[in-house]
Design an enzyme around this catalytic site. Structure first.
Site, PDB file in Angstrom:
ATOM      1  N   GLY A 145       3.532  78.920  36.121  1.00 59.12           N
ATOM      2  CA  GLY A 145       3.331  80.029  37.046  1.00 59.12           C
ATOM      3  C   GLY A 145       4.044  81.271  36.570  1.00 59.12           C
ATOM      4  O   GLY A 145       5.023  81.188  35.825  1.00 59.12           O
ATOM      5  N   GLY A 147       5.518  85.200  37.782  1.00 61.03           N
ATOM      6  CA  GLY A 147       5.828  86.195  38.792  1.00 61.03           C
ATOM      7  C   GLY A 147       6.123  87.513  38.103  1.00 61.03           C
ATOM      8  O   GLY A 147       6.005  87.633  36.875  1.00 61.03           O
ATOM      9  N   ALA A 150       9.838  86.602  36.599  1.00 63.41           N
ATOM     10  CA  ALA A 150      10.191  85.281  36.075  1.00 63.41           C
ATOM     11  C   ALA A 150       8.930  84.466  35.841  1.00 63.41           C
ATOM     12  O   ALA A 150       7.893  84.700  36.470  1.00 63.41           O
ATOM     13  CB  ALA A 150      11.129  84.549  37.027  1.00 63.41           C
ATOM     14  N   VAL A 152       7.650  80.296  35.199  1.00 66.67           N
ATOM     15  CA  VAL A 152       8.036  78.892  35.299  1.00 66.67           C
ATOM     16  C   VAL A 152       7.244  78.089  34.273  1.00 66.67           C
ATOM     17  O   VAL A 152       6.018  78.204  34.193  1.00 66.67           O
ATOM     18  CB  VAL A 152       7.793  78.338  36.717  1.00 66.67           C
ATOM     19  CG1 VAL A 152       8.196  76.870  36.787  1.00 66.67           C
ATOM     20  CG2 VAL A 152       8.569  79.145  37.749  1.00 66.67           C
ATOM     21  N   LYS A 167      12.662  77.776  35.034  1.00 66.09           N
ATOM     22  CA  LYS A 167      12.397  79.113  35.558  1.00 66.09           C
ATOM     23  C   LYS A 167      13.142  80.092  34.669  1.00 66.09           C
ATOM     24  O   LYS A 167      14.374  80.058  34.594  1.00 66.09           O
ATOM     25  CB  LYS A 167      12.850  79.247  37.006  1.00 66.09           C
ATOM     26  CG  LYS A 167      12.478  80.593  37.623  1.00 66.09           C
ATOM     27  CD  LYS A 167      12.734  80.620  39.120  1.00 66.09           C
ATOM     28  CE  LYS A 167      12.301  81.952  39.741  1.00 66.09           C
ATOM     29  NZ  LYS A 167      12.520  81.979  41.203  1.00 66.09           N
ATOM     30  N   ASP A 259      13.693  83.099  53.029  1.00 61.03           N
ATOM     31  CA  ASP A 259      12.329  83.386  52.561  1.00 61.03           C
ATOM     32  C   ASP A 259      11.472  82.119  52.633  1.00 61.03           C
ATOM     33  O   ASP A 259      10.728  81.804  51.706  1.00 61.03           O
ATOM     34  CB  ASP A 259      12.366  83.927  51.129  1.00 61.03           C
ATOM     35  CG  ASP A 259      11.038  84.579  50.721  1.00 61.03           C
ATOM     36  OD1 ASP A 259      10.267  84.978  51.624  1.00 61.03           O
ATOM     37  OD2 ASP A 259      10.770  84.680  49.514  1.00 61.03           O
TER      38      ASP A 259
END
Length: 427
Positions: A145, A147, A150, A152, A167, A259
């Site tokens: 994944g 972002g 960052a 992963v 990560k 969150d």
């Protein structure tokens, strides 16, 4: 994200600085071409540059040519913004390597759209050497994944042969605040050791790399798992209760997640939920550093759809474990009813924040007439707008959910797979 604004006209420089700040950028200013070159040569140079053509020392086209000609520089998006509007000028600018060419006076709405597009492009293109990062002690396999700051990766810990998720921070894009959040996330997760929380194994953070390794969870997010396995309502309730148990472990150590949302609960292939991403995690025993007097939109912490009312109002000093409980209740509500408890607009962040800050919760029975009244009472208590009347502890919320499952089992409404309350709790 940092953006270089190179402009020798003070009025235009101020206009650009004011607006790019409002659009979420961090402007770095230069009033001549030499300053621009020096800024772009710094260790943490911006990845977007807006250059005027006619500047003292070195003109914008030459600055652009040097940026694009540096083979060691990560991809940098360059916009030439100038009064020179002839066809020959545009061709010369683009030939120097500019990614975009705009003429003054520019429509600020157009400039905002162009710069937001530039930001998306920069974030999508990792720096040189990031196709597969090298991390000592790990064999990095494939990306899981991405972002904004960052990525992963699936990896294998060489010494143990065990699968891990890495990560890894994009240090080329990370601001000081991002570094601080990543370091806090590592610090927080090291304090946690619970079956329903992702476990961190080791980490490193400096000016060349930032990473931590954790459990590799292959079952997907909570929503993905439930959709793929067509989980029953009882199974959903059980997993949310387990999430509450994990949160209680964190809360007992003074840590609030802040969150909680669907994508921050992963599920193993065996159906065990794991809370991840404590990047906004904050100790309840340390006075908050945020300014509680900021504007509503500027001070909210977390993802709007899953905020508690106190988060949406920007009441930073009131955010505690009960805020996590509220967000978790939103998760349960969404999974059971496929509707948000507030009258929100997913496309309008400000309207969503306002609705959660001040709007009433829609009782589940108004969405689904045959919704169980016992369960509705539990859900509405977890979603109470008042902190004092909400569940005070996550494990109390979990206990009521487990008790509901147990009562349903005794009445003959046997949960799927013959599970009882105890089978869903860690031993």
């Amino acid at each position: 994200m940092k953006i270089l604004l190179a402009e020798d006209n003070p009025m235009w420089l101020k206009v650009l600085e004011t607006n790019t700040t409002a659009w979420g950028f961090q402007p770095v200013l230069a009033t001549d071409g030499q300053e621009a070159i020096e800024e772009m040569g710094s260790q943490d140079a911006p990845r977007i540059a807006v250059l005027d053509w006619q500047m003292p020392e070195t003109d914008g086209v030459e600055v652009c040519r040097r940026i694009k000609g540096d083979a060691d520089r990560p991809y940098t998006y360059v916009v030439l913004l100038t009064c020179r509007d002839s066809k020959e000028d545009i061709v010369a600018g683009l030939d120097a390597g500019a990614d975009d060419y705009l003429t003054k006076p520019v429509d600020l709405d157009v400039l905002k759209l162009r710069l937001n597009a530039a930001r998306r492009i920069v974030e999508a293109i990792p720096p040189k050497g990031w196709s597969r990062p090298r991390v000592d002690g790990y064999e990095v396999k494939q990306v899981l994944g991405r972002g904004a700051f960052a990525t992963v990766w699936e990896a294998v810990h060489v010494a143990s042969g065990l699968p891990r998720a890495l990560k890894i921070l994009r240090v080329d894009l990370a601001t000081e605040k991002v570094f601080e959040r990543f370091a806090r996330e590592i610090e927080v997760m090291k304090e946690l050791d619970h079956p329903y929380l992702a476990k961190i194994y080791d980490s490193r953070i400096d000016n060349t790399i930032g990473y931590y390794s954790m459990d590799l969870i292959r079952g997907g997010t909570l929503y993905q798992y439930i959709r793929e396995h067509q989980s029953s309502a009882v199974e959903i309730i059980r997993m949310v209760a387990q999430v509450c148990e994990g949160l209680q472990h964190a809360h007992d150590r003074g840590i609030v997640h802040r969150d909680m949302k669907l994508s921050n609960v992963m599920v193993t292939e065996e159906g065990v939920p794991k809370v991840v991403d404590f990047g906004l995690g904050k100790s309840m025993f340390v006075a908050p550093q945020e300014d509680p007097n900021q504007t509503l939109d500027g001070s909210v912490i977390g993802t709007p759809l899953f905020m508690s009312p106190e988060q949406a109002r920007g009441e930073v000093h009131r955010i505690d474990q009960r805020s996590d409980i509220y967000s978790t209740a939103i998760i349960l509500y969404l999974l059971l009813l496929k509707k948000h408890p507030h009258d929100i607009s997913p496309q309008d962040r400000q309207q969503t924040i306002h609705a959660i800050a001040s709007g009433p919760v829609c009782p589940p029975s108004e969405v689904k007439q045959n919704f169980n009244p016992e369960l509705e009472k539990i859900v509405l208590k977890a979603l109470h707008p008042s902190l004092e009347h909400r569940y005070q502890r996550a494990d109390a919320f979990a206990t009521d959910l487990y008790d509901f499952i147990q009562r349903r089992t005794k009445r003959g409404g046997k949960p799927a797979n013959g599970e009882s309350r105890d089978s869903g709790k860690p031993t």
